[in-house]
Design a protein around this motif. Structure first.
Motif, PDB file in Angstrom:
ATOM      1  N   TYR A 173     -35.364 -26.958  68.168  1.00  0.00           N
ATOM      2  CA  TYR A 173     -34.344 -26.306  67.354  1.00  0.00           C
ATOM      3  C   TYR A 173     -33.525 -27.376  66.639  1.00  0.00           C
ATOM      4  N   TYR A 174     -33.499 -27.256  65.328  1.00  0.00           N
ATOM      5  CA  TYR A 174     -32.911 -28.258  64.452  1.00  0.00           C
ATOM      6  C   TYR A 174     -31.684 -27.650  63.785  1.00  0.00           C
ATOM      7  N   TYR A 175     -30.519 -28.235  64.042  1.00  0.00           N
ATOM      8  CA  TYR A 175     -29.269 -27.751  63.477  1.00  0.00           C
ATOM      9  C   TYR A 175     -28.782 -28.783  62.455  1.00  0.00           C
ATOM     10  N   TYR A 176     -28.220 -28.327  61.370  1.00  0.00           N
ATOM     11  CA  TYR A 176     -27.927 -29.223  60.258  1.00  0.00           C
ATOM     12  C   TYR A 176     -26.803 -28.652  59.400  1.00  0.00           C
ATOM     13  N   SER A 177     -26.214 -29.514  58.584  1.00  0.00           N
ATOM     14  CA  SER A 177     -25.218 -29.077  57.605  1.00  0.00           C
ATOM     15  C   SER A 177     -25.913 -28.901  56.260  1.00  0.00           C
ATOM     16  N   ALA A 178     -25.604 -27.793  55.579  1.00  0.00           N
ATOM     17  CA  ALA A 178     -26.144 -27.534  54.246  1.00  0.00           C
ATOM     18  C   ALA A 178     -25.069 -26.831  53.424  1.00  0.00           C
ATOM     19  N   ASP A 179     -24.634 -27.502  52.371  1.00  0.00           N
ATOM     20  CA  ASP A 179     -23.577 -26.960  51.519  1.00  0.00           C
ATOM     21  C   ASP A 179     -22.358 -26.541  52.335  1.00  0.00           C
ATOM     22  N   VAL A 180     -22.027 -27.359  53.337  1.00  0.00           N
ATOM     23  CA  VAL A 180     -20.858 -27.188  54.207  1.00  0.00           C
ATOM     24  C   VAL A 180     -20.946 -25.906  55.041  1.00  0.00           C
ATOM     25  N   ASN A 181     -22.155 -25.496  55.357  1.00  0.00           N
ATOM     26  CA  ASN A 181     -22.435 -24.482  56.371  1.00  0.00           C
ATOM     27  C   ASN A 181     -23.323 -25.145  57.422  1.00  0.00           C
ATOM     28  N   ILE A 182     -23.422 -24.529  58.588  1.00  0.00           N
ATOM     29  CA  ILE A 182     -24.347 -25.024  59.599  1.00  0.00           C
ATOM     30  C   ILE A 182     -25.518 -24.065  59.711  1.00  0.00           C
ATOM     31  N   GLY A 183     -26.726 -24.610  59.574  1.00  0.00           N
ATOM     32  CA  GLY A 183     -27.939 -23.817  59.674  1.00  0.00           C
ATOM     33  C   GLY A 183     -28.753 -24.188  60.890  1.00  0.00           C
ATOM     34  N   VAL A 184     -29.814 -23.417  61.134  1.00  0.00           N
ATOM     35  CA  VAL A 184     -30.731 -23.695  62.228  1.00  0.00           C
ATOM     36  C   VAL A 184     -32.158 -23.513  61.722  1.00  0.00           C
ATOM     37  N   ALA A 185     -33.052 -24.362  62.191  1.00  0.00           N
ATOM     38  CA  ALA A 185     -34.466 -24.257  61.863  1.00  0.00           C
ATOM     39  C   ALA A 185     -35.272 -24.490  63.138  1.00  0.00           C
ATOM     40  N   VAL A 186     -36.510 -24.015  63.145  1.00  0.00           N
ATOM     41  CA  VAL A 186     -37.327 -24.037  64.361  1.00  0.00           C
ATOM     42  C   VAL A 186     -38.703 -24.606  64.048  1.00  0.00           C
ATOM     43  N   ALA A 187     -39.259 -25.341  65.037  1.00  0.00           N
ATOM     44  CA  ALA A 187     -40.610 -25.885  64.885  1.00  0.00           C
ATOM     45  C   ALA A 187     -41.274 -25.982  66.249  1.00  0.00           C
ATOM     46  N   ASP A 188     -42.591 -26.140  66.226  1.00  0.00           N
ATOM     47  CA  ASP A 188     -43.359 -26.316  67.455  1.00  0.00           C
ATOM     48  C   ASP A 188     -43.478 -27.776  67.854  1.00  0.00           C
ATOM     49  N   LYS A 189     -43.156 -28.687  66.924  1.00  0.00           N
ATOM     50  CA  LYS A 189     -43.247 -30.118  67.175  1.00  0.00           C
ATOM     51  C   LYS A 189     -41.954 -30.800  66.723  1.00  0.00           C
ATOM     52  N   PRO A 190     -41.626 -31.936  67.310  1.00  0.00           N
ATOM     53  CA  PRO A 190     -40.389 -32.617  66.898  1.00  0.00           C
ATOM     54  C   PRO A 190     -40.442 -33.152  65.476  1.00  0.00           C
ATOM     55  N   THR A 191     -41.639 -33.258  64.922  1.00  0.00           N
ATOM     56  CA  THR A 191     -41.807 -33.721  63.540  1.00  0.00           C
ATOM     57  C   THR A 191     -41.951 -32.568  62.553  1.00  0.00           C
ATOM     58  N   GLY A 192     -41.742 -31.357  63.016  1.00  0.00           N
ATOM     59  CA  GLY A 192     -41.821 -30.196  62.140  1.00  0.00           C
ATOM     60  C   GLY A 192     -43.249 -29.834  61.772  1.00  0.00           C
ATOM     61  N   PRO A 193     -43.422 -29.052  60.693  1.00  0.00           N
ATOM     62  CA  PRO A 193     -42.386 -28.612  59.746  1.00  0.00           C
ATOM     63  C   PRO A 193     -41.467 -27.553  60.357  1.00  0.00           C
ATOM     64  N   PHE A 194     -40.213 -27.551  59.907  1.00  0.00           N
ATOM     65  CA  PHE A 194     -39.216 -26.615  60.411  1.00  0.00           C
ATOM     66  C   PHE A 194     -39.038 -25.452  59.437  1.00  0.00           C
ATOM     67  N   ARG A 232     -11.077 -23.566  60.932  1.00  0.00           N
ATOM     68  CA  ARG A 232     -10.404 -24.520  60.047  1.00  0.00           C
ATOM     69  C   ARG A 232     -11.266 -25.762  59.882  1.00  0.00           C
ATOM     70  N   GLY A 233     -11.111 -26.443  58.751  1.00  0.00           N
ATOM     71  CA  GLY A 233     -11.896 -27.634  58.492  1.00  0.00           C
ATOM     72  C   GLY A 233     -13.290 -27.285  57.997  1.00  0.00           C
ATOM     73  N   GLN A 234     -14.128 -28.297  57.885  1.00  0.00           N
ATOM     74  CA  GLN A 234     -15.475 -28.093  57.380  1.00  0.00           C
ATOM     75  C   GLN A 234     -16.445 -27.762  58.509  1.00  0.00           C
ATOM     76  N   MET A 235     -17.346 -26.828  58.237  1.00  0.00           N
ATOM     77  CA  MET A 235     -18.375 -26.455  59.206  1.00  0.00           C
ATOM     78  C   MET A 235     -19.580 -27.389  59.012  1.00  0.00           C
TER      79      MET A 235
END
Length: 319
Positions: free
Chosen positions: A110-131, A146-149
């Motif tokens: 499970y890959y969590y990341y910031s995108a356009d100041v939101n937090i998203g999640v992506a999933v893969a079967d391997k640590p190298t993705g694709p996610f 409050r503050g940036q997500m």
């Protein structure tokens, strides 16, 4: 007597050279990744280490994709390519791909990341993705607190409960649901440790939870890392006094936004972080480095020596 004086002079000269070498602040170790990458999240899966960074080099941090790097020894890193491309893989954000983190649970990554100041999640079967995006929207939208997500950090405790630490301006803690792609935003715990700005990171060692974060702004040469401890992943946390965990010195400027990895089966720890590119770097041109992380007998984190070189590390898997 002349021979004795000459010998003493020689010994003093050698000692002077040695001291000069240990205090040399003009020749920092090379970055571990080529080019400009920041906000590195270092992790270990099976017999390999992985780094998930922000692609740097654009004013305003306008990167649009994420890469993954892998290594068998912490020294030699292989570019595994783009694992998540915002314009291609998301419907809700196209740029500002920042500060990812990764966790393994349910036999998935499970890959969590910031995108356009939101937090998203992506999933893969391997640590190298694709996610892939499993929910088609932000996991934590901007404005949730409050503050940036931004700046998520995923931590899975020994009991299997997963937590997400995130936020710029204040620190937020959320319990992830068992599916790892949902959470109850009404139960987010928010607080602001003294000096906190962004980039929270959690580790657990000998029953103690260490919440670490970056202080100052990433464009500020004083950018650095502090920490606090607790007996619970949700706090309350007591800030450690004394020196920061990590700060720049000499030619090293803006050292911060880190992650930490434990070598499996050992009490050996390493810290990955970015610094201003050497030479001529700034808050938009940063490079990824790794240094050893040490604890004293009381469990306090010792100040990181940003000039200490790392040696190859081999993971020994249990049979």
């Amino acid at each position: 007597m002349k021979k004795l004086i000459a010998l003493l002079y020689l010994c003093a000269s050698v000692a002077g050279i040695t001291n000069a070498q240990t205090t040399d602040t003009l020749h920092a170790p090379s970055p571990v990744l080529p080019g400009v990458y920041a906000d590195p999240n270092i992790a270990v899966f099976n017999s390999r280490f992985y780094i998930y960074p922000t692609t740097d080099g654009t004013t305003g941090w306008k990167s649009t994709s994420f890469t993954c790097w892998s290594s068998a020894n912490l020294i030699d890193w292989k570019n595994e390519g783009v694992i998540l491309d915002l314009p291609r893989d998301l419907t809700w954000a196209k740029e500002r791909a920042w500060a990812p983190t990764i966790a393994f649970k349910n036999n998935k990554y499970y890959y969590y990341y910031s995108a356009d100041v939101n937090i998203g999640v992506a999933v893969a079967d391997k640590p190298t993705g694709p996610f892939t995006d499993p929910i088609g929207k932000p996991l934590i939208p901007k404005g949730t607190r409050r503050g940036q997500m931004i700046d998520p950090m995923a931590f899975v405790d020994d009991d299997g409960q997963a937590y997400l630490y995130f936020g710029q301006g204040q620190c937020n803690i959320a319990k992830l649901s068992a599916d790892m792609v949902s959470l109850d935003t009404s139960k987010i715990v928010s607080f602001k440790p003294e000096g906190y700005n962004e980039g929270p990171f959690m580790i657990k060692r000998k029953g103690i939870y260490y919440l670490m974060w970056s202080e100052y702004d990433t464009r500020d040469p004083r950018y650095s890392i502090a920490y606090a401890t607790s007996t619970s992943p949700m706090g309350p946390f007591k800030k450690a006094v004394g020196f920061p965990v990590l700060k720049g010195k000499g030619v090293v400027k803006g050292a911060g936004h880190h992650s930490v990895v434990q070598v499996p089966g050992t009490d050996n720890w390493y810290i990955a972080y970015h610094r201003f590119k050497i030479p001529d770097g700034n808050g938009y041109n940063r490079e990824t480095c790794i240094s050893p992380l040490h604890f004293d007998a009381n469990g306090d984190i010792l100040p990181v020596d940003v000039f200490e070189k790392i040696k190859p590390v081999k993971i020994k898997l249990k049979r």
